[in-house]
Design a protein around this motif. Structure first.
Motif, PDB file in Angstrom:
ATOM      1  N   ILE A 186      32.143  49.523 -86.653  1.00  0.00           N
ATOM      2  CA  ILE A 186      31.673  48.320 -87.345  1.00  0.00           C
ATOM      3  C   ILE A 186      31.758  47.115 -86.406  1.00  0.00           C
ATOM      4  N   LEU A 187      32.879  46.947 -85.738  1.00  0.00           N
ATOM      5  CA  LEU A 187      33.050  45.829 -84.809  1.00  0.00           C
ATOM      6  C   LEU A 187      32.087  45.935 -83.626  1.00  0.00           C
ATOM      7  N   ALA A 188      31.795  47.163 -83.193  1.00  0.00           N
ATOM      8  CA  ALA A 188      30.921  47.376 -82.037  1.00  0.00           C
ATOM      9  C   ALA A 188      29.475  46.968 -82.313  1.00  0.00           C
ATOM     10  N   LEU A 189      29.120  46.790 -83.564  1.00  0.00           N
ATOM     11  CA  LEU A 189      27.769  46.306 -83.883  1.00  0.00           C
ATOM     12  C   LEU A 189      27.520  44.929 -83.269  1.00  0.00           C
ATOM     13  N   GLN A 190      28.585  44.157 -83.096  1.00  0.00           N
ATOM     14  CA  GLN A 190      28.489  42.812 -82.541  1.00  0.00           C
ATOM     15  C   GLN A 190      29.193  42.668 -81.188  1.00  0.00           C
ATOM     16  N   ASP A 191      29.639  43.783 -80.610  1.00  0.00           N
ATOM     17  CA  ASP A 191      30.425  43.724 -79.382  1.00  0.00           C
ATOM     18  C   ASP A 191      29.964  44.841 -78.439  1.00  0.00           C
ATOM     19  N   THR A 192      29.144  44.494 -77.457  1.00  0.00           N
ATOM     20  CA  THR A 192      28.567  45.515 -76.584  1.00  0.00           C
ATOM     21  C   THR A 192      29.627  46.218 -75.733  1.00  0.00           C
ATOM     22  N   LYS A 193      30.673  45.515 -75.315  1.00  0.00           N
ATOM     23  CA  LYS A 193      31.723  46.154 -74.525  1.00  0.00           C
ATOM     24  C   LYS A 193      32.447  47.217 -75.353  1.00  0.00           C
ATOM     25  N   LEU A 194      32.686  46.910 -76.609  1.00  0.00           N
ATOM     26  CA  LEU A 194      33.327  47.874 -77.496  1.00  0.00           C
ATOM     27  C   LEU A 194      32.403  49.072 -77.737  1.00  0.00           C
ATOM     28  N   ALA A 195      31.119  48.810 -77.873  1.00  0.00           N
ATOM     29  CA  ALA A 195      30.141  49.894 -78.040  1.00  0.00           C
ATOM     30  C   ALA A 195      30.140  50.807 -76.816  1.00  0.00           C
ATOM     31  N   GLU A 196      30.256  50.218 -75.640  1.00  0.00           N
ATOM     32  CA  GLU A 196      30.310  51.016 -74.414  1.00  0.00           C
ATOM     33  C   GLU A 196      31.581  51.869 -74.364  1.00  0.00           C
ATOM     34  N   LYS A 197      32.699  51.311 -74.811  1.00  0.00           N
ATOM     35  CA  LYS A 197      33.948  52.085 -74.861  1.00  0.00           C
ATOM     36  C   LYS A 197      33.814  53.275 -75.809  1.00  0.00           C
ATOM     37  N   LEU A 198      33.137  53.064 -76.935  1.00  0.00           N
ATOM     38  CA  LEU A 198      32.918  54.169 -77.882  1.00  0.00           C
ATOM     39  C   LEU A 198      32.069  55.268 -77.240  1.00  0.00           C
ATOM     40  N   GLN A 199      31.014  54.871 -76.521  1.00  0.00           N
ATOM     41  CA  GLN A 199      30.168  55.854 -75.842  1.00  0.00           C
ATOM     42  C   GLN A 199      30.968  56.649 -74.824  1.00  0.00           C
ATOM     43  N   LYS A 200      31.803  55.955 -74.061  1.00  0.00           N
ATOM     44  CA  LYS A 200      32.644  56.614 -73.060  1.00  0.00           C
ATOM     45  C   LYS A 200      33.614  57.591 -73.735  1.00  0.00           C
ATOM     46  N   ASP A 201      34.195  57.188 -74.847  1.00  0.00           N
ATOM     47  CA  ASP A 201      35.117  58.045 -75.590  1.00  0.00           C
ATOM     48  C   ASP A 201      34.408  59.321 -76.071  1.00  0.00           C
ATOM     49  N   ARG A 202      33.198  59.168 -76.570  1.00  0.00           N
ATOM     50  CA  ARG A 202      32.431  60.344 -77.017  1.00  0.00           C
ATOM     51  C   ARG A 202      32.149  61.285 -75.857  1.00  0.00           C
ATOM     52  N   LEU A 203      31.782  60.716 -74.716  1.00  0.00           N
ATOM     53  CA  LEU A 203      31.505  61.529 -73.539  1.00  0.00           C
ATOM     54  C   LEU A 203      32.763  62.273 -73.096  1.00  0.00           C
ATOM     55  N   GLU A 204      33.894  61.602 -73.109  1.00  0.00           N
ATOM     56  CA  GLU A 204      35.161  62.242 -72.742  1.00  0.00           C
ATOM     57  C   GLU A 204      35.488  63.389 -73.696  1.00  0.00           C
ATOM     58  N   LYS A 205      35.220  63.202 -74.985  1.00  0.00           N
ATOM     59  CA  LYS A 205      35.466  64.271 -75.959  1.00  0.00           C
ATOM     60  C   LYS A 205      34.569  65.478 -75.676  1.00  0.00           C
ATOM     61  N   LEU A 206      33.295  65.220 -75.354  1.00  0.00           N
ATOM     62  CA  LEU A 206      32.365  66.294 -75.013  1.00  0.00           C
ATOM     63  C   LEU A 206      32.841  67.033 -73.765  1.00  0.00           C
ATOM     64  N   GLN A 207      33.231  66.298 -72.749  1.00  0.00           N
ATOM     65  CA  GLN A 207      33.689  66.917 -71.505  1.00  0.00           C
ATOM     66  C   GLN A 207      34.943  67.761 -71.737  1.00  0.00           C
ATOM     67  N   LYS A 208      35.850  67.293 -72.569  1.00  0.00           N
ATOM     68  CA  LYS A 208      37.060  68.060 -72.874  1.00  0.00           C
ATOM     69  C   LYS A 208      36.708  69.351 -73.601  1.00  0.00           C
ATOM     70  N   LEU A 209      35.785  69.258 -74.554  1.00  0.00           N
ATOM     71  CA  LEU A 209      35.360  70.455 -75.277  1.00  0.00           C
ATOM     72  C   LEU A 209      34.754  71.476 -74.324  1.00  0.00           C
ATOM     73  N   GLU A 210      33.890  71.024 -73.428  1.00  0.00           N
ATOM     74  CA  GLU A 210      33.264  71.944 -72.476  1.00  0.00           C
ATOM     75  C   GLU A 210      34.304  72.568 -71.547  1.00  0.00           C
ATOM     76  N   LYS A 211      35.278  71.768 -71.102  1.00  0.00           N
ATOM     77  CA  LYS A 211      36.346  72.279 -70.238  1.00  0.00           C
ATOM     78  C   LYS A 211      37.186  73.313 -70.994  1.00  0.00           C
ATOM     79  N   ASP A 212      37.553  72.990 -72.231  1.00  0.00           N
ATOM     80  CA  ASP A 212      38.343  73.920 -73.054  1.00  0.00           C
ATOM     81  C   ASP A 212      37.576  75.235 -73.255  1.00  0.00           C
TER      82      ASP A 212
END
Length: 164
Positions: free
Chosen positions: A130-156
């Protein structure tokens, strides 16, 4: 300052809701934490919600077990988004809290999440979205977090993959 307000019905809720707090810390999202009960201290809850709005609360998270009217009570006091986290415990082991949180009258929404730990964690993520709708830096952090989760799943998966 924009921040997330976390209100719990009792101190015993803190153990689970600390999971929510850890996610907010990870994303460097400011937050406040308070114990206020919809039943035992409704005036405290009402006064806090009004003060928190004045200070910049953009999202409220209400976490409670059993009758779990806290998130709904918060929703009646603000037009800001309210996220409800029903907590387990009591004779019905959280079913009562889930139903109390999710069954809001029309026009008085509470975004109700899963019971317990998963709900606490997702409440933080939802507030951040919700906050990231108005905060591009926070939106970028969310994208990075999702990518990290995907990478961890693939590694596992690579560690245990077996194909014919």
């Amino acid at each position: 300052m924009n921040f997330v307000s976390i209100i719990m019905g009792s101190k015993s809720d803190y153990k689970i809701m600390s999971e929510c707090i850890e996610i907010l810390k990870k994303f460097e999202v400011p937050y406040e934490v308070l114990i206020a009960s919809a039943h035992r201290s409704p005036e405290r809850a009402k006064n806090y919600v009004k003060e928190a709005e004045k200070k910049g609360a953009k999202v409220f998270i209400g976490a409670a077990g059993m009758a779990a009217h806290l998130a709904g009570a918060i929703a009646s006091m603000t037009t800001k988004p309210v996220i409800g986290v029903p907590l387990t415990g009591g004779a019905l082991d959280g079913l009562d809290a889930l139903l109390s949180t999710v069954q809001m009258p029309s026009g008085m929404p509470v975004g109700t999440l899963a019971l317990g730990k998963a709900g606490a964690i997702n409440a933080a993520y939802f507030a951040i979205q919700i906050l990231a709708l108005q905060d591009t830096k926070l939106a970028e952090k969310l994208q990075k977090d999702r990518l990290e989760k995907l990478q961890k799943l693939e590694k596992d998966s690579k560690e245990i993959e077996q194909f014919i």
